[in-house]
Design a protein around this motif. Structure first.
Motif, PDB file in Angstrom:
ATOM      1  N   PRO A 230       0.695  -1.305   0.036  1.00 43.66           N
ATOM      2  CA  PRO A 230       0.096  -0.014  -0.076  1.00 43.66           C
ATOM      3  C   PRO A 230       0.994   1.163  -0.035  1.00 43.66           C
ATOM      4  CG  PRO A 230      -0.831  -1.424   1.609  1.00 43.66           C
ATOM      5  CD  PRO A 230       0.396  -2.219   1.130  1.00 43.66           C
ATOM      6  N   GLY A 231       0.571   2.161  -0.954  1.00 40.48           N
ATOM      7  CA  GLY A 231       1.214   3.317  -0.972  1.00 40.48           C
ATOM      8  C   GLY A 231       2.555   3.328  -1.555  1.00 40.48           C
ATOM      9  N   LYS A 232       3.078   2.141  -2.130  1.00 32.64           N
ATOM     10  CA  LYS A 232       4.190   2.025  -2.716  1.00 32.64           C
ATOM     11  C   LYS A 232       4.115   1.677  -4.020  1.00 32.64           C
ATOM     12  CE  LYS A 232       6.805   0.726   1.399  1.00 32.64           C
ATOM     13  NZ  LYS A 232       7.996   0.000   2.283  1.00 32.64           N
ATOM     14  N   GLU A 233       5.239   1.605  -4.672  1.00 30.57           N
ATOM     15  CA  GLU A 233       5.237   1.191  -6.310  1.00 30.57           C
ATOM     16  C   GLU A 233       5.513  -0.162  -6.361  1.00 30.57           C
ATOM     17  OE1 GLU A 233       7.402   5.432  -8.514  1.00 30.57           O
ATOM     18  OE2 GLU A 233       8.441   3.530  -8.327  1.00 30.57           O
ATOM     19  N   ARG A 234       5.130  -0.457  -7.525  1.00 29.94           N
ATOM     20  CA  ARG A 234       5.158  -2.137  -7.784  1.00 29.94           C
ATOM     21  C   ARG A 234       6.759  -2.429  -7.821  1.00 29.94           C
ATOM     22  NH1 ARG A 234       0.981  -4.785 -11.753  1.00 29.94           N
ATOM     23  NH2 ARG A 234      -0.275  -3.573 -10.379  1.00 29.94           N
ATOM     24  N   GLU A 235       7.184  -3.557  -7.209  1.00 30.30           N
ATOM     25  CA  GLU A 235       8.597  -3.664  -7.357  1.00 30.30           C
ATOM     26  C   GLU A 235       8.768  -5.214  -7.627  1.00 30.30           C
ATOM     27  OE1 GLU A 235      10.565  -3.266  -3.465  1.00 30.30           O
ATOM     28  OE2 GLU A 235       9.067  -5.033  -2.616  1.00 30.30           O
ATOM     29  N   PHE A 236       9.975  -5.422  -8.247  1.00 34.56           N
ATOM     30  CA  PHE A 236      10.420  -6.558  -8.812  1.00 34.56           C
ATOM     31  C   PHE A 236      10.782  -7.579  -7.539  1.00 34.56           C
ATOM     32  CE2 PHE A 236      12.254  -9.704 -11.944  1.00 34.56           C
ATOM     33  CZ  PHE A 236      13.426  -9.899 -10.984  1.00 34.56           C
ATOM     34  N   VAL A 237      10.348  -8.750  -7.760  1.00 36.58           N
ATOM     35  CA  VAL A 237      10.589  -9.967  -6.718  1.00 36.58           C
ATOM     36  C   VAL A 237      11.693 -10.990  -7.220  1.00 36.58           C
ATOM     37  CG1 VAL A 237       9.727 -11.762  -5.386  1.00 36.58           C
ATOM     38  CG2 VAL A 237       8.290  -9.629  -5.705  1.00 36.58           C
ATOM     39  N   GLY A 238      11.251 -11.312  -8.302  1.00 33.51           N
ATOM     40  CA  GLY A 238      12.249 -12.200  -8.870  1.00 33.51           C
ATOM     41  C   GLY A 238      11.925 -12.754 -10.414  1.00 33.51           C
ATOM     42  N   SER A 239      12.568 -13.500 -11.066  1.00 31.88           N
ATOM     43  CA  SER A 239      12.266 -13.947 -12.366  1.00 31.88           C
ATOM     44  C   SER A 239      12.805 -15.123 -12.829  1.00 31.88           C
ATOM     45  CB  SER A 239      12.679 -12.850 -13.492  1.00 31.88           C
ATOM     46  OG  SER A 239      14.314 -12.827 -13.712  1.00 31.88           O
ATOM     47  N   ILE A 240      12.212 -16.131 -13.813  1.00 35.33           N
ATOM     48  CA  ILE A 240      12.890 -17.170 -14.550  1.00 35.33           C
ATOM     49  C   ILE A 240      12.779 -17.076 -15.866  1.00 35.33           C
ATOM     50  CG2 ILE A 240      10.416 -18.153 -13.961  1.00 35.33           C
ATOM     51  CD1 ILE A 240      11.827 -20.823 -13.072  1.00 35.33           C
ATOM     52  N   ASP A 241      13.584 -17.638 -16.516  1.00 32.78           N
ATOM     53  CA  ASP A 241      13.608 -17.725 -17.906  1.00 32.78           C
ATOM     54  C   ASP A 241      12.611 -18.726 -18.510  1.00 32.78           C
ATOM     55  OD1 ASP A 241      16.031 -20.103 -19.265  1.00 32.78           O
ATOM     56  OD2 ASP A 241      14.951 -20.171 -17.424  1.00 32.78           O
ATOM     57  N   TRP A 242      12.559 -18.830 -19.883  1.00 32.47           N
ATOM     58  CA  TRP A 242      11.260 -19.625 -20.198  1.00 32.47           C
ATOM     59  C   TRP A 242      11.539 -21.151 -20.070  1.00 32.47           C
ATOM     60  CZ3 TRP A 242      12.847 -23.228 -23.531  1.00 32.47           C
ATOM     61  CH2 TRP A 242      13.987 -23.382 -24.271  1.00 32.47           C
ATOM     62  N   SER A 243      13.031 -21.612 -19.899  1.00 29.51           N
ATOM     63  CA  SER A 243      13.036 -22.883 -19.940  1.00 29.51           C
ATOM     64  C   SER A 243      13.089 -23.420 -18.193  1.00 29.51           C
ATOM     65  CB  SER A 243      14.365 -23.348 -20.445  1.00 29.51           C
ATOM     66  OG  SER A 243      15.533 -22.685 -19.493  1.00 29.51           O
ATOM     67  N   GLY A 244      13.011 -22.498 -17.400  1.00 29.62           N
ATOM     68  CA  GLY A 244      13.280 -22.754 -15.822  1.00 29.62           C
ATOM     69  C   GLY A 244      14.463 -23.021 -15.429  1.00 29.62           C
ATOM     70  N   SER A 245      15.687 -22.760 -16.270  1.00 32.38           N
ATOM     71  CA  SER A 245      16.869 -23.059 -15.838  1.00 32.38           C
ATOM     72  C   SER A 245      17.692 -21.793 -14.969  1.00 32.38           C
ATOM     73  CB  SER A 245      17.700 -23.434 -17.123  1.00 32.38           C
ATOM     74  OG  SER A 245      17.927 -22.364 -17.792  1.00 32.38           O
ATOM     75  N   THR A 246      17.157 -20.581 -15.336  1.00 38.89           N
ATOM     76  CA  THR A 246      17.690 -19.416 -14.740  1.00 38.89           C
ATOM     77  C   THR A 246      17.042 -18.703 -13.899  1.00 38.89           C
ATOM     78  OG1 THR A 246      19.435 -19.328 -16.705  1.00 38.89           O
ATOM     79  CG2 THR A 246      19.301 -17.578 -15.391  1.00 38.89           C
ATOM     80  N   THR A 247      17.307 -18.495 -12.799  1.00 33.49           N
ATOM     81  CA  THR A 247      16.370 -17.346 -11.933  1.00 33.49           C
ATOM     82  C   THR A 247      17.217 -16.337 -11.472  1.00 33.49           C
ATOM     83  OG1 THR A 247      16.829 -18.954  -9.986  1.00 33.49           O
ATOM     84  CG2 THR A 247      14.699 -19.209 -11.050  1.00 33.49           C
ATOM     85  N   TYR A 248      16.397 -15.205 -11.046  1.00 30.97           N
ATOM     86  CA  TYR A 248      17.105 -14.072 -10.541  1.00 30.97           C
ATOM     87  C   TYR A 248      16.319 -13.349  -9.516  1.00 30.97           C
ATOM     88  CZ  TYR A 248      18.938  -9.193 -10.429  1.00 30.97           C
ATOM     89  OH  TYR A 248      19.569  -7.966 -10.077  1.00 30.97           O
TER      90      TYR A 248
END
Length: 123
Positions: free
Chosen positions: A41-59
């Protein structure tokens, strides 16, 4: 086009765990790189994490690294976010999103969004 629907949110005590799911429609889910974002609430949307299409790389963003794990099951068209050791500051609406680009962290880089699921962590 991809339609995304999040589920699994709820109320949990600090130190607890939750597993969010993001169900995708369409046959192109496996071609998209996926991410989780959150907005308090009251904050901007922030990035938590991501995964590539194959599922082999996360960040992950540093704030959740070591506590959150992103995975995907392309056969089930589903993205997951396992959240452990939850803290009150993790309270937010969590969104899944799809992008044609890999390992991007900005909101504008994502083409498709779900409506979000509320996660509340009590102290």
């Amino acid at each position: 086009q991809v339609q995304l629907v999040e589920s699994g949110g709820g109320l949990v005590q600090a130190g607890g765990s939750l597993r969010l799911s993001c169900a995708a429609s369409g046959r192109t889910f496996s071609t998209y790189n996926m991410a989780w974002f959150r907005q308090a609430p009251g904050k901007e949307r922030e990035f938590v994490g991501s995964i590539d299409w194959s599922g082999s790389t996360t960040y992950y963003t540093d704030v959740v690294k070591g506590r959150f794990t992103i995975s995907r099951d392309n056969a089930k068209n589903t993205l997951y976010l396992q959240m452990n050791s939850l803290k009150p500051e993790d309270t937010a609406v969590y969104y899944c999103a799809a992008s044609r680009f890999m390992m991007v962290t900005t909101v504008s880089s994502y083409d498709y969004w779900g409506r979000g699921t509320q996660v509340t962590v009590s102290s």
